[in-house]
Each structure stands twice: as C-alpha cells, then as structure tokens.
Design a protein around this motif. Structure first.
Motif, short mmCIF file in Angstrom:
data_model
loop_
_atom_site.label_atom_id
_atom_site.label_comp_id
_atom_site.label_asym_id
_atom_site.label_seq_id
_atom_site.Cartn_x
_atom_site.Cartn_y
_atom_site.Cartn_z
N ILE A 77 0.88 -1.17 0.00
CA ILE A 77 0.00 0.00 0.00
C ILE A 77 0.91 1.22 0.00
O ILE A 77 1.74 1.38 0.90
N ALA A 78 0.76 2.08 -0.98
CA ALA A 78 1.69 3.19 -1.17
C ALA A 78 1.62 4.23 -0.06
O ALA A 78 2.63 4.85 0.27
N ASN A 79 0.45 4.42 0.54
CA ASN A 79 0.30 5.51 1.52
C ASN A 79 -0.14 5.00 2.88
O ASN A 79 -0.88 5.68 3.61
N ALA A 80 0.30 3.81 3.28
CA ALA A 80 -0.12 3.24 4.57
C ALA A 80 0.31 4.11 5.74
O ALA A 80 -0.46 4.38 6.66
N ASP A 81 1.56 4.53 5.74
CA ASP A 81 2.09 5.46 6.75
C ASP A 81 1.84 4.98 8.18
O ASP A 81 1.54 5.78 9.06
N GLY A 82 1.95 3.67 8.39
CA GLY A 82 1.78 3.12 9.72
C GLY A 82 0.35 2.87 10.15
O GLY A 82 0.10 2.27 11.20
N ASN A 83 -0.62 3.31 9.35
CA ASN A 83 -2.04 3.17 9.71
C ASN A 83 -2.61 1.87 9.14
O ASN A 83 -3.63 1.88 8.44
N HIS A 84 -1.99 0.76 9.44
CA HIS A 84 -2.31 -0.51 8.78
C HIS A 84 -3.75 -0.96 9.05
O HIS A 84 -4.45 -1.39 8.13
N LYS A 85 -4.19 -0.86 10.29
CA LYS A 85 -5.55 -1.30 10.61
C LYS A 85 -6.61 -0.39 9.98
O LYS A 85 -7.73 -0.83 9.73
N ALA A 86 -6.25 0.84 9.73
CA ALA A 86 -7.20 1.78 9.13
C ALA A 86 -7.37 1.54 7.64
O ALA A 86 -8.46 1.75 7.10
N VAL A 87 -6.29 1.11 6.96
CA VAL A 87 -6.36 0.97 5.50
C VAL A 87 -6.63 -0.47 5.07
O VAL A 87 -6.95 -0.71 3.90
N ILE A 88 -6.50 -1.43 5.99
CA ILE A 88 -6.76 -2.83 5.65
C ILE A 88 -7.84 -3.37 6.60
O ILE A 88 -7.60 -3.52 7.80
N PRO A 89 -9.02 -3.68 6.09
CA PRO A 89 -10.08 -4.20 6.97
C PRO A 89 -9.87 -5.67 7.32
O PRO A 89 -9.09 -6.37 6.66
N ASP A 90 -10.53 -6.13 8.35
CA ASP A 90 -10.49 -7.54 8.70
C ASP A 90 -10.88 -8.39 7.49
O ASP A 90 -11.77 -8.01 6.71
N GLY A 91 -10.22 -9.52 7.36
CA GLY A 91 -10.50 -10.42 6.25
C GLY A 91 -9.72 -10.10 5.00
O GLY A 91 -9.77 -10.86 4.03
N LYS A 92 -9.01 -8.97 4.98
CA LYS A 92 -8.26 -8.55 3.79
C LYS A 92 -6.77 -8.39 4.08
O LYS A 92 -6.05 -7.75 3.31
N LEU A 93 -6.30 -8.96 5.17
CA LEU A 93 -4.91 -8.73 5.58
C LEU A 93 -3.91 -9.29 4.59
O LEU A 93 -2.88 -8.66 4.32
N CYS A 94 -4.17 -10.47 4.06
CA CYS A 94 -3.17 -11.11 3.18
C CYS A 94 -3.05 -10.42 1.83
O CYS A 94 -1.98 -10.41 1.22
N SER A 95 -4.14 -9.83 1.36
CA SER A 95 -4.13 -9.13 0.07
C SER A 95 -3.78 -7.66 0.23
O SER A 95 -3.65 -6.95 -0.77
#
Length: 303
Positions: A77-95
């Motif tokens: 993710i190009a703009n995650a900036d440490g906010n991983h839980k905010a940009v990736i919802p449950d069930g979508k962690l691997c993708s």
C-alpha cells in the motif's frame, strides 16, 4: 527584446525543460516477499504460474489470472504510513485490501504450509528493492481458526520478531532470527514491513504448522511449501508488470541491476522525458538563433 532578457528567457526555458525531466514519474515498484516461512504468493509462484500443482494455486489462477503470481513482490500500500488497521479491513490482511491479490485472503487449509516449532526461528525475506524501515512478524493467537478469514484481532500482540531494515539487503535477502511462541496445529505468520523513508508498506501471509502433524501432512495439505529459486525468479521477471527504478538511492541486489535500468513499464515516463529533451533543444535553438540575428549586419536602408 534586449539580449539580456532573451538570455534570461532562454535559461528559464531550459530550466523548465530540465524540471520536466526531473519530475517524470517512474513505474510502479515492487519490493519483496517472505521466503521462510514461504508466503502464499511465493509458494504459488514456485509451483509455476502457468501450471501450478496445488488446487489452491490452480484456483487462484482461475480467479485472478497469472499476473498476481508474476508480480509476487508487489503486495503493498503506497500511503499506509503506519495506519495498517485503518487501511486494511479484517478479512483482507493477506491481500492488503488489493483486489488484484484477493485470492490470498481465502480461508483455506490447503495453502502450502511450512513445518515449524516453538523457539528461535530464522526468518528470510527476498527483497527485490531494499528499503529503510521496520519488519514486524506476527503469529496468530492460540486457538486461531484457519477456516475463517484472518482478522487483526487474530494476531498475537507480541511480535515473533521485529527487524530494522536498511537500504542494503545481503544477496537480495533480509535474514534475522525471531522467536515463535508455543502453538499447535495450523497458524499464519503475518509480516508488516513499513518503510521509514516513505509512507509505503508491504504485507505477507505465510502458513505454518506447529507440532508433529507438520511432519506428515494430510491429503488436504499435501502441497509442499517451497520458495522460488533464483532461476525461477529470473525466468519470470520478464512477465512482471512492475519496475524497480526510481527508489531514490535504495540499493538493488546485483542480480536485479539490469532490471532496474530497463525501460519503464509505462510509455508515459519515456514520452515526458522525450518532451523535456525536445523543449530543451527548442529553447536552446531559439536562443542561439536570436543571438545570431542580433550580431548580423543590418540591412541597408532604401535610397
């Protein structure tokens, strides 16, 4: 126009052209995947994108095509900036919540799994572009159900390893030792690699089995967990849609230097660079022509 003003205008035009070239965007970048324990995407690539062996990898290709496998090092993710839980919802962690890699989120027990045991463990990540940042390796909690989509709450709050990466990856790999917790049965090792010189982050899911059951996989988990060889990576590189150019000083492994200097995947950077060069040439020619005109003899006046 006075010659001084013409000169200034020419210099400004040349500067603008140079800026255009300097600001030319580079192609998309890809940067790595976990090879030990082997990640889902790396294991499927190792089986061969065109004719995978395991049913889960065959189903991945049927669902999403072969390109996700050739782009095995691009789950980011190009703009995650440490906010991983905010940009990736449950069930979508691997993708990493990317549609291109949606098959990696399948909650199946036939993903190739690496046999492991509690205690010290040597992690190994293949980096196609080295970045300064932090790799955090998580293991799912005791009681994790692999038949359910992976959620953030499934991950143990205490990481199995935290490794600070540099812009140099020895022989193209980051290698470090962590500590796997006491577990039994099938689990997932989840990697989050956050750059500290960019908001970009990378993610990876690796299936593992703890205990004696790991030594004798059942028919449902018969796929052998193997990471791609360097020969396989090289053979598939030309079918990748990603580029390693333009990392602002990030050091590439020697084997990837040729790829880094290859033409961008998109023709846009080349077109913009060409436009910048033409603008610079035109500005220079105009400036030279005006200088010649100002120094030529004046035409005789009529009688």
């Amino acid at each position: 126009m006075p010659s001084s003003r013409r000169t200034a205008a020419g210099v400004a035009a040349l500067s603008a052209a140079a800026a255009l070239v300097a600001l030319t965007p580079t192609g998309a970048a890809a940067h790595g995947a976990v090879f030990n324990p082997v990640s889902r995407i790396a294991a499927c690539f190792a089986e061969g994108p065109e004719s995978p062996d395991s049913q889960v990898c065959k189903d991945l290709v049927s669902d999403s095509g072969t390109q996700p496998l050739y782009d095995w090092n691009e789950v980011n993710i190009a703009n995650a900036d440490g906010n991983h839980k905010a940009v990736i919802p449950d069930g979508k962690l691997c993708s990493a919540n990317r549609e291109k890699y949606r098959a990696l989120d399948w909650a199946r027990t036939d993903w190739a799994a690496t046999p492991v045991k509690p205690g010290p463990y040597d992690f190994r990540i293949r980096a196609t572009a080295a970045h300064s940042g932090t790799m955090t390796m998580y293991v799912t909690k005791d009681g994790f159900d692999p038949t359910q989509p992976l959620k953030w709450s499934d991950l143990d709050a205490t990481p199995a390893a935290v490794h600070h990466t540099t812009r140099t990856a020895t022989d193209g790999y980051y290698a470090f030792t962590g500590n796997l917790p006491e577990r039994t049965g099938r689990h997932v090792v989840y990697m989050v690699w956050q750059r500290n010189d960019s908001p970009e982050a990378f993610y990876s899911c690796s299936d593992v089995t703890f205990g004696t059951a790991a030594a004798a996989p059942t028919a449902a988990t018969a796929a052998k967990a193997e990471a791609p060889t360097e020969a396989e990576l090289a053979a598939g590189a030309e079918l990748s849609t990603v580029s390693h150019a333009g990392h602002g000083g990030d050091e590439l492994p020697p084997a990837l230097s040729a790829e880094a200097s290859a033409a961008p995947a998109s023709p846009l950077p080349m077109a913009l660079a060409g436009a910048g060069a033409l603008a610079a040439f035109g500005a220079g020619s105009l400036l030279l022509g005006r200088r010649r005109g100002s120094s030529a003899p004046s035409a005789p006046s009529g009688s």
